[in-house]
Design an enzyme around this catalytic site. Structure first.
Site, short mmCIF file in Angstrom:
data_model
loop_
_atom_site.label_atom_id
_atom_site.label_comp_id
_atom_site.label_asym_id
_atom_site.label_seq_id
_atom_site.Cartn_x
_atom_site.Cartn_y
_atom_site.Cartn_z
N HIS A 129 0.89 -1.35 0.16
CA HIS A 129 0.33 0.12 0.04
C HIS A 129 1.27 1.59 -0.36
O HIS A 129 1.15 1.44 0.82
CB HIS A 129 -1.08 0.10 1.58
CG HIS A 129 -1.60 1.09 1.33
ND1 HIS A 129 -2.34 1.54 -0.05
CD2 HIS A 129 -3.14 1.28 1.94
CE1 HIS A 129 -3.13 2.51 0.17
NE2 HIS A 129 -4.06 1.87 1.82
N ARG A 296 -3.23 11.84 2.28
CA ARG A 296 -3.23 11.31 1.43
C ARG A 296 -3.15 11.56 0.21
O ARG A 296 -3.11 11.88 -0.95
CB ARG A 296 -4.22 9.10 1.05
CG ARG A 296 -4.33 9.27 2.31
CD ARG A 296 -3.08 7.74 1.90
NE ARG A 296 -3.60 7.14 0.56
CZ ARG A 296 -4.98 6.43 0.28
NH1 ARG A 296 -5.08 5.64 1.62
NH2 ARG A 296 -4.75 5.85 -0.26
#
Length: 312
Positions: A129, A296
Site C-alpha cells: 500500500h 493522502r
C-alpha cells in the site's frame, strides 16, 4: 520517454521519495500551484476493493492538478474475468494520462503496467500500500521535522500489505523500522531482505520482533492496522477473537507509554476501537490519524504530478 510506475514503495529512489514529499508539502500550502493534468487530462481510477479515503483523495488530487478523474467500478469491469488485464490496460492506456488501480494480487497491477503505456499507480494490493506510506511520511515529517534517524514501530499483522510497505518506504527514508508481530505472521522474506538492503544504503535499519513492548520501546512513531485486512473477512472471528495471536499487539495506552513521550500514533483507517487500538489512543493527544488521512490527498497529488511529468 521513460515510463514511470508506482507499484511498490521502492519504485522510487530515496532521492525521488524525498522530492515527492517536498512537493507534497508545497502543494498542501498552495493546492492549485501545479497543473500537471491540465486539459483536463483523464486519469482512470479503478476500484476492485472497498474504498473511502483512496477514492476521495485520488479524485480530489486529479481535479486539483487540472485533470478529470474517471472512476471505474471494478465489479462492473470484471478485469481479468470479463476481459484480460492486458486487454483492459490497452484500452485504458489509450484514453488516460495515468491509471490508478486498487486490486488484489500484485501480479495484476504489474500486468497492467506492462501493457498500459502510461503511468500506473498502486492504490493498494494484497502485498503493498505504497501511497499510504507517502502520506504517513509526510505526516511524520510535519510533526517531527525530519525522517532519517527516527524509529517507527509497526505492531500487528506483519504479513500484510501495510507491514511490507512500512519496511520498504520507511527504510528508503533512512528510518529505523521495527515490526512487532506474532511469529506466525511474519513479513515476506523477499520484502524483508529488500528492506534490509535499502536500510543499509540509507543509514537506517529494520527488525522483526515477536514482542510488542520491545518493538515500541522508545519509538518516535507507533503504527498499527486492522487485524482483518480486505479479503480476510472470513477470518474475522479468529483474528479478532479473544484467542487471536494479535491480542498482545493491540496499541493500548500502556503500550504507547513504552514509546518516546513525544511519540505520535498513526493508523491508515478504518480503525476498529477495542481491537487493534484502544479508543483512548486513537482519539487521544498523540494521535495524528486525521492529518494522516488528509495527507493522502497531498502526497498522491505530488506523486501523480511527478510520474506524469517524468513520463512525458
Amino acid at each position: 520517454m521513460t515510463l514511470r510506475h508506482f507499484l511498490r514503495d521502492d519504485d522510487l529512489s530515496a532521492e525521488e521519495q524525498a522530492l515527492v514529499l517536498a512537493r507534497a508539502a508545497e502543494l498542501k500550502a498552495a493546492p492549485l500551484s501545479r497543473q500537471s493534468l491540465a486539459g483536463p487530462q483523464v486519469v482512470s481510477v479503478v476500484f476492485d476493493k472497498p474504498t473511502l479515503r483512496t477514492q476521495v483523495s485520488f479524485t480530489g488530487a486529479i481535479a486539483q492538478l487540472g485533470g478529470h478523474p474517471l472512476v471505474v467500478d471494478g465489479a462492473l469491469a470484471q478485469i481479468g474475468v470479463r476481459e484480460s488485464v492486458a486487454d483492459t490496460a490497452r484500452v485504458l492506456g489509450r484514453q488516460s494520462a495515468a491509471i490508478v488501480w486498487r486490486t488484489y494480487g500484485q501480479d495484476r497491477i504489474e500486468e497492467m503496467a506492462a501493457f498500459a503505456g502510461v503511468p500506473v499507480v498502486n492504490a493498494l494490493t494484497d502485498d503493498f500500500h505504497p501511497c499510504q506510506i507517502l502520506a504517513d511520511l509526510l505526516t511524520v515529517n510535519e510533526r517531527k521535522g525530519v525522517l532519517a534517524g527516527l524509529t517507527l514501530a509497526y505492531v500487528g499483522d506483519g504479513a500484510n500489505n501495510m507491514a511490507h510497505s512500512y519496511l520498504l518506504g520507511c527504510a528508503l527514508a533512512g528510518m529505523h523500522v521495527r515490526v512487532g508481530t506474532p511469529a506466525s505472521h511474519q513479513p515476506q522474506a523477499a520484502v524483508l531482505a529488500r528492506a534490509e538492503e535499502i536500510a543499509a544504503e540509507q543509514g537506517g535499519s529494520v527488525a522483526v520482533l515477536d514482542d510488542a513492548g520491545a518493538a515500541v520501546a522508545g519509538a518516535d512513531v507507533v503504527v498499527t492496522d486492522t487485524w482483518v485486512s480486505m479479503g480476510m473477512e472470513a477470518q474475522k472471528g479468529e483474528r479478532q477473537g479473544s484467542a487471536s495471536p494479535f491480542v498482545p499487539f493491540a496499541v493500548t495506552e500502556s503500550l504507547m507509554a513504552r514509546a518516546d513521550p513525544d511519540a505520535i500514533f498513526l493508523h491508515c483507517l478504518p480503525a476498529y476501537r477495542g481491537f487493534e487500538v484502544e479508543a483512548a489512543v486513537i482519539d487521544g493527544p498523540q494521535s495524528v490519524v486525521w492529518d494522516e488521512a488528509e495527507n493522502r490527498l497531498h502526497a498522491q497529488k505530488a506523486l501523480l504530478s511527478f510520474l506524469v511529468e517524468e513520463s512525458a
